[in-house]
Write an enzyme that holds these catalytic residues in place. Structure first.
Site, short mmCIF file in Angstrom:
data_model
loop_
_atom_site.label_atom_id
_atom_site.label_comp_id
_atom_site.label_asym_id
_atom_site.label_seq_id
_atom_site.Cartn_x
_atom_site.Cartn_y
_atom_site.Cartn_z
N ARG A 1 -2.50 16.49 16.35
CA ARG A 1 -3.05 15.27 15.75
C ARG A 1 -3.66 15.51 14.37
NH1 ARG A 1 -4.62 14.71 21.25
NH2 ARG A 1 -3.40 13.08 22.29
N LYS B 1 0.92 9.94 2.07
CA LYS B 1 2.00 9.34 2.84
C LYS B 1 2.94 10.44 3.31
CE LYS B 1 2.95 4.58 1.48
NZ LYS B 1 3.97 3.72 0.85
N GLU C 1 9.61 6.99 -11.43
CA GLU C 1 8.30 6.75 -10.83
C GLU C 1 7.20 6.74 -11.89
OE1 GLU C 1 7.51 5.82 -7.90
OE2 GLU C 1 9.17 6.33 -6.57
N LYS D 1 -1.75 6.62 -9.52
CA LYS D 1 -1.60 6.70 -8.07
C LYS D 1 -2.91 7.09 -7.40
CE LYS D 1 1.40 7.96 -4.35
NZ LYS D 1 2.71 8.49 -3.91
N GLU E 1 -2.58 1.52 2.75
CA GLU E 1 -1.66 0.47 2.32
C GLU E 1 -1.93 -0.86 3.00
OE1 GLU E 1 2.66 1.39 0.91
OE2 GLU E 1 2.83 0.57 2.92
N ARG F 1 -2.43 -0.86 -2.25
CA ARG F 1 -1.50 0.26 -2.36
C ARG F 1 -0.05 -0.19 -2.38
NH1 ARG F 1 -1.77 6.25 0.45
NH2 ARG F 1 0.23 6.96 -0.33
N ASN G 1 4.81 0.43 -4.38
CA ASN G 1 6.17 0.23 -3.88
C ASN G 1 7.00 -0.66 -4.80
OD1 ASN G 1 6.02 1.75 -1.45
ND2 ASN G 1 4.84 0.11 -0.51
N HIS H 1 10.79 -0.63 -4.71
CA HIS H 1 11.22 0.22 -3.59
C HIS H 1 11.94 -0.51 -2.47
CE1 HIS H 1 8.93 3.19 -5.67
NE2 HIS H 1 9.01 4.08 -4.71
N HIS I 1 15.16 1.40 -1.41
CA HIS I 1 15.38 2.00 -0.09
C HIS I 1 16.65 1.46 0.55
CE1 HIS I 1 10.86 3.22 0.52
NE2 HIS I 1 11.52 4.04 -0.29
N HIS J 1 16.43 9.32 -5.24
CA HIS J 1 15.42 8.28 -5.02
C HIS J 1 15.03 7.58 -6.32
CE1 HIS J 1 11.96 6.19 -3.37
NE2 HIS J 1 11.17 6.77 -4.28
#
Length: 370
Positions: free
Chosen positions: A118, A140, A182, A224, A234, A238, A242, A245, A249, A261
């Site tokens: 965990r 992330k 980015e 960022k 998010e 946040r 994206n 994105h 994606h 990417h």
């Protein structure tokens, strides 16, 4: 940028940027760790051996694992192999994962660290421009599934992020170009100076030995870091990270991750700009600015026609989608992102035509939209 810059991300960790930063990996490992799992991209075997020696020199028992290249690393099967290795070698909660590689490596390494017991510490050492300005910063982590990209993952902040600019010296130019998407994204959503610097000298924006690229890297990471510190998980703000994105994606999955990417994000930003223009949010001039600044560094700004049905199906599974409502990050001006929820189907299709059909012009003036 000075020889070395340190950016604090909230109260959690530092991002260190500079040359020779790879020498700091052992010092970044938390006190009390006895074992380290070092995962690395295939092209970095010799660098990984140096890092492993440094970790062993600090008294750690080091387990080294080379990952499959790029997105092939981000699978449940690879993660399971690493979990087995951690179990076999008795890794405890005070031990550490070190991820050396591009965005796929840091995504996977972070996910394995987040999920083992965990949560165990992870030190992120991005080796690509994309990894430095995006994947390794922000906590992330994730893996891909046949249904989509990063649909399985966790938020898990690293204990440190070390961005060694020496690693960019041998990065293929195509990867530098892709990573710049980015950086430019951060310019559009928050820091207009980034756009000014790229537009003033696109070649300098990709020169690993000059002064402009390090400044761009630092500026993008600061954007960022500020967003992540305000919204780690998010819940609202946040999502602006994206930008572009959702469509990107979709391209990546339809292309079975053969696209870089950053290349997909570049096209995704043009799509988002066209969509915002059709929705009456963004001017034609700013749509054109997207096309101009992205193409100036060699990024793609279009995608092939005839794939709309596939792309729309994938976008419906995007993480930002709520129920049957598609949600996009959009701009009203440079530095002013907003959320566009449930756009008209005709706008969605028209924006796709604008990025896929050479005979299609940009969106109409905002007052004509709709």
């Amino acid at each position: 940028m000075s020889a070395r810059a340190t950016i604090r991300v909230g109260d959690d960790y530092d991002v260190v940027i500079g040359r020779g930063v790879l020498d700091d990996v052992a010092a970044a490992v938390p006190t009390g760790a006895m074992r380290a799992l070092l995962v690395h991209a295939p092209a970095l075997a010799s660098r990984a051996a140096e890092v492993a020696d440094s970790l062993r020199g600090s008294g750690l028992d080091v387990l080294v694992r080379e990952l499959p290249d790029a997105e092939a690393a981000k699978t449940a099967e690879v993660a399971a192999q690493l979990w087995s290795a951690l179990g076999e070698h008795g890794f405890t909660r005070t031990d550490v994962v070190v991820a050396l590689g591009g965005g796929a490596t840091t995504d996977l390494g972070g996910f394995v660290a987040a999920s083992w017991l965990r949560g165990v510490p992870v030190v992120q050492v991005p080796s690509t421009l994309l990894g430095m300005v995006d994947a390794a910063v922000g906590g992330k982590t994730g893996i891909n599934t046949p249904e989509g990209k990063n649909l399985v993952g966790a938020f898990h902040s690293p204990v440190a992020v070390l961005c060694d600019l020496d690693l960019l010296d041998t990065l293929p130019r195509a990867d530098l170009v892709a990573g710049s998407a980015e950086i430019i994204k951060c310019g559009f959503i928050a820091d207009p100076v980034i756009l000014d610097l790229v537009e003033a000298d696109p070649a300098a924006a990709l020169d690993v030995h000059g002064d402009v690229l390090p400044e761009l890297i630092e500026r993008a990471i600061r954007v960022k870091a500020e967003v992540v510190a305000a919204d780690l998980k998010e819940s609202s703000l946040r999502e602006i990270l994206n930008y572009g994105h959702t469509f990107a994606h979709a391209i990546e999955q339809v292309e079975q991750y053969r696209w870089r990417h950053g290349d997909a994000v570049a096209v995704g930003m043009v799509y988002a700009a066209e969509l915002a223009c059709y929705a009456g949010l963004l001017s034609q001039d700013l749509v054109q600015r997207h096309r101009d600044v992205l193409s100036s560094v060699g990024l793609p700004i279009s995608y092939e026609p005839g794939r709309w049905g596939e792309l729309l199906t994938v976008m419906a599974r995007d993480k930002k989608t709520r129920g049957a409502t598609l949600r996009f990050v959009a701009l009203t001006h440079v530095g002013s992102p907003t959320r566009l929820e449930g756009p008209e189907p005709s706008w969605l299709r028209a924006a796709y035509d604008a990025v896929s059909l050479p005979t299609t012009t940009s969106c109409p003036q905002p007052e004509q939209a709709g």
